[in-house]
Design a protein around this motif. Structure first.
Motif, mmCIF file in Angstrom:
data_model
loop_
_atom_site.group_PDB
_atom_site.id
_atom_site.type_symbol
_atom_site.label_atom_id
_atom_site.label_comp_id
_atom_site.label_asym_id
_atom_site.label_seq_id
_atom_site.Cartn_x
_atom_site.Cartn_y
_atom_site.Cartn_z
ATOM 1 N N GLN A 177 0.657 -1.313 -0.077
ATOM 2 C CA GLN A 177 -0.065 0.307 -0.146
ATOM 3 C C GLN A 177 0.890 1.503 0.319
ATOM 4 O O GLN A 177 0.365 1.896 -0.711
ATOM 5 C CB GLN A 177 -1.237 0.329 1.112
ATOM 6 C CG GLN A 177 -1.681 -1.176 1.064
ATOM 7 C CD GLN A 177 -3.164 -1.174 -0.021
ATOM 8 O OE1 GLN A 177 -3.460 -0.040 -0.388
ATOM 9 N NE2 GLN A 177 -2.838 -2.145 -0.512
ATOM 10 N N TYR A 180 2.249 2.063 -3.818
ATOM 11 C CA TYR A 180 1.390 2.000 -4.670
ATOM 12 C C TYR A 180 0.321 2.744 -4.335
ATOM 13 O O TYR A 180 -0.023 3.381 -5.675
ATOM 14 C CB TYR A 180 0.982 0.801 -5.325
ATOM 15 C CG TYR A 180 1.772 -0.184 -5.893
ATOM 16 C CD1 TYR A 180 2.517 0.042 -7.914
ATOM 17 C CD2 TYR A 180 2.642 -1.105 -5.243
ATOM 18 C CE1 TYR A 180 3.476 -0.991 -8.081
ATOM 19 C CE2 TYR A 180 3.652 -2.675 -5.536
ATOM 20 C CZ TYR A 180 4.191 -2.049 -7.616
ATOM 21 O OH TYR A 180 5.363 -2.741 -7.782
ATOM 22 N N ARG A 181 0.018 3.000 -3.820
ATOM 23 C CA ARG A 181 -1.231 3.776 -2.988
ATOM 24 C C ARG A 181 -0.672 5.125 -2.196
ATOM 25 O O ARG A 181 -1.571 5.897 -3.041
ATOM 26 C CB ARG A 181 -2.004 2.821 -2.235
ATOM 27 C CG ARG A 181 -2.870 1.881 -2.796
ATOM 28 C CD ARG A 181 -4.040 2.796 -3.718
ATOM 29 N NE ARG A 181 -4.547 1.381 -4.580
ATOM 30 C CZ ARG A 181 -5.948 0.323 -4.121
ATOM 31 N NH1 ARG A 181 -6.103 0.717 -2.885
ATOM 32 N NH2 ARG A 181 -6.165 -0.532 -5.114
#
Length: 574
Positions: A177, A180-181
């Motif tokens: 997370q 990539y987020r």
């Protein structure tokens, strides 16, 4: 022999291989092109095809291919002495493993990231491909079923490794997370992630988790095996960025740091290698060193499983073709360093030759437990780390290596099942393919052993099957190089050596299984032997044909598909 000398010479040989030989392979043999559009970009889907930072991808590749085998193999093979094991690991890493892994990654990347099994259909024919898939399926079955046993045994014997083992999954999910987020910088993610893992080790060392003798009617080992398979099945269906990639990356960093700690302890304490260079006093019943050395040490010298990973998951994530050198060859370097560290640990981590001989009293003794115990002693002596914590660190290293390999192995076996289904005219979705994989592997695990240890039943065939798989992969790479009129000897010579030793070992094992009246292994041995010989003969015929045919350009070679080749998505072309 001072272990420090062994470590310095071995590390120097392996590092020189990466700096010099891998550059030659990348420039002259595989001719990696920085401008080539890789499958990760062409077929980006957010699930399997994702352009990935080469450091993150290296972590996935390294930890996926390593597993427990580069610990188990060398820790068993030193029964013939440290010299043969040392030479095979160092020379094998430089001239065999790195070349093989880089070659498989390149070949798959130049063919829509198709698996090595599918590529066999394009380059050596449909029948060869079908038999190739049989060997791949059996190899993955051995890896998945046996590694579950290895992990469960370590979680039971070293309960301090339980918290860091399962806590690593939570860390990996958060790392995914964050990358990539939340778009955290990779250095920040790396520091926080590795710090969390080592914090979990300290926590696990203080709070060991010991399971009761029976849980829901299962023994502690069997319970862990069920949990592992359920987890691996779920993990194999998640997008690679969510768990597989970050788990392997952060584990790769942690494991490399662990190797650094081990080598640092060797540097400071310089323990004496108590085992002989060549053991002339092997226990009764120990098989001959030729050809068994070359299949006992598979991972760490050359491994067919690496080709499956390279063409199964890693090739789908290469952002630039030139990254293949770092991901493929340097991934093999990491495994070679692990095997070298294992050899030193299990030959210098004992007080005397008598203590060493007590552990190695029969062929097959040693293994992971010897690595954890003897390596822990070196960490304690060299760095003053308490023996219990030392064992926790090394046991967690072994578990995480095996667990990440199992994660990838189940995903790869799902791909193979879908491929076989496509050949049979069946379109198997992700869930169905995964359920089939779990049914087969758990069926073996519990069908041949009430405690789930049935996976070890066919493990004696792992080494030979694994090395044959490497030879088969190299045969496909040879065909491609011959079609392109590239230098082929750096691939052909290792192919001939590995194929000869593997077939020789299969014939030796045939005699052993016959004498022991082990009909299951005898039948499997025959199936693997016939399949491999058929594929090899077909492959050498394809090499001869490629040499006689006019040369093709890389673009022309890439444009040609076998009439029944599968697309990367697993579906048949329309």
């Amino acid at each position: 022999m001072n272990s420090l000398v062994l470590a310095l010479v071995g590390v120097a040989m392996i590092v020189a291989g990466y700096l010099l030989y891998s550059r030659f392979l990348a420039r002259k043999v595989y001719r990696l092109d920085p401008d080539y559009i890789t499958p990760a970009h062409r077929y980006e889907d957010g699930v399997d095809f994702i352009p990935t930072n080469k450091l993150v991808l290296w972590g996935h590749h390294f930890t996926s291919v390593a597993g427990a085998a580069p610990i188990v193999g060398p820790a068993v093979a030193v029964i013939w002495g440290w010299g043969p094991a040392f030479l095979w690991v160092t020379l094998g890493t430089v001239f065999f493993a790195g070349m093989h892994d880089l070659g498989a990654l390149w070949a798959s990347g130049r063919n829509k990231a198709q698996s090595i099994g599918t590529l066999s259909g394009k380059y050596i024919g449909r029948h060869g491909r079908n038999l190739f898939l049989v060997v791949i399926f059996l190899l993955l079955l051995m890896v998945n079923a046996a590694f579950a046993v290895v992990i469960s045994n370590l979680l039971v014997s070293t309960p301090t490794a339980v918290i860091p083992t399962w806590g690593a999954i939570v860390v990996a999910l958060l790392v995914g997370q964050a990358i990539y987020r939340l778009k955290w910088s990779l250095p920040l993610v790396s520091v926080v992630g590795v710090g969390a893992l080592y914090g979990l080790m300290l926590l696990g060392d203080r709070f060991p988790i010991v399971l009761p003798e029976t849980i829901l009617g299962l023994s502690a080992n069997a319970f862990w095996i069920v949990v592992l398979f359920v987890y691996a099945g779920i993990a194999s269906m998640l997008p690679v960025w969510m768990l597989l990639q970050p788990r392997d990356y952060i584990n790769g960093l942690q494991l490399f740091i662990g190797l650094g700690i081990l080598y640092g302890a060797i540097l400071i304490s310089s323990p004496t290698v108590v085992a002989p260079f060549y053991n002339e006093n092997v226990p009764e019943g120990t098989p001959g060193i030729i050809p068994l050395l070359f299949v006992t040490i598979a991972c760490g010298a050359i491994s067919g499983f690496h080709g499956i990973v390279s063409s199964g998951t890693s090739s789908k994530q290469i952002a630039k073709e030139t990254d293949a050198r770092f991901v493929g060859y340097f991934g093999a370097v990491g495994e070679g360093l692990l095997s070298l560290g294992t050899i030193i640990a299990v030959t210098a981590g004992f007080r005397s030759l008598a203590d060493w001989e007590e552990v190695y009293s029969a062929f097959g003794q040693g293994g992971v437990q010897a690595f954890v115990t003897a390596g822990g002693q070196i960490l304690n002596t060299g760095l003053g780390i308490p023996t219990g914590l030392s064992s926790t660190i090394l046991a967690t290293m072994a578990v995480l290596f095996a667990a990440t390999t199992m994660d990838t192995g189940v995903r790869l076996q799902r791909f193979v099942v879908a491929e076989i289904g496509g050949i049979l005219g069946l379109k198997l979705g992700t869930l169905v393919s995964t359920l089939i994989v779990l049914a087969v592997t758990m069926g073996l695990a519990f069908g041949a052993g009430a405690d789930g240890s049935g996976g070890m039943v066919i493990w004696p065939l792992f080494g030979t099957t694994n090395q044959l798989m490497a030879a088969l992969t190299l045969s496909i790479v040879c065909v491609i190089l011959l079609r392109l009129r590239r230098p082929v000897l750096p691939v052909l010579l290792p192919l001939v050596f590995v194929a000869f030793m593997s077939v020789y070992a299969l014939f030796v094992q045939l005699g052993q299984f016959w004498n022991a009246q082990n009909w299951l292994l005898l039948i499997l041995d025959v199936i693997i032997l016939v399949s491999a010989l058929w594929v090899l003969v077909t492959a050498f015929g394809a090499m001869a044909a490629a040499r006689r045919a006019p040369a093709v350009t890389p673009e022309e070679d890439e444009a040609v598909d076998a009439e029944d080749a599968l697309e990367p998505s697993g579906g048949r072309r329309g």
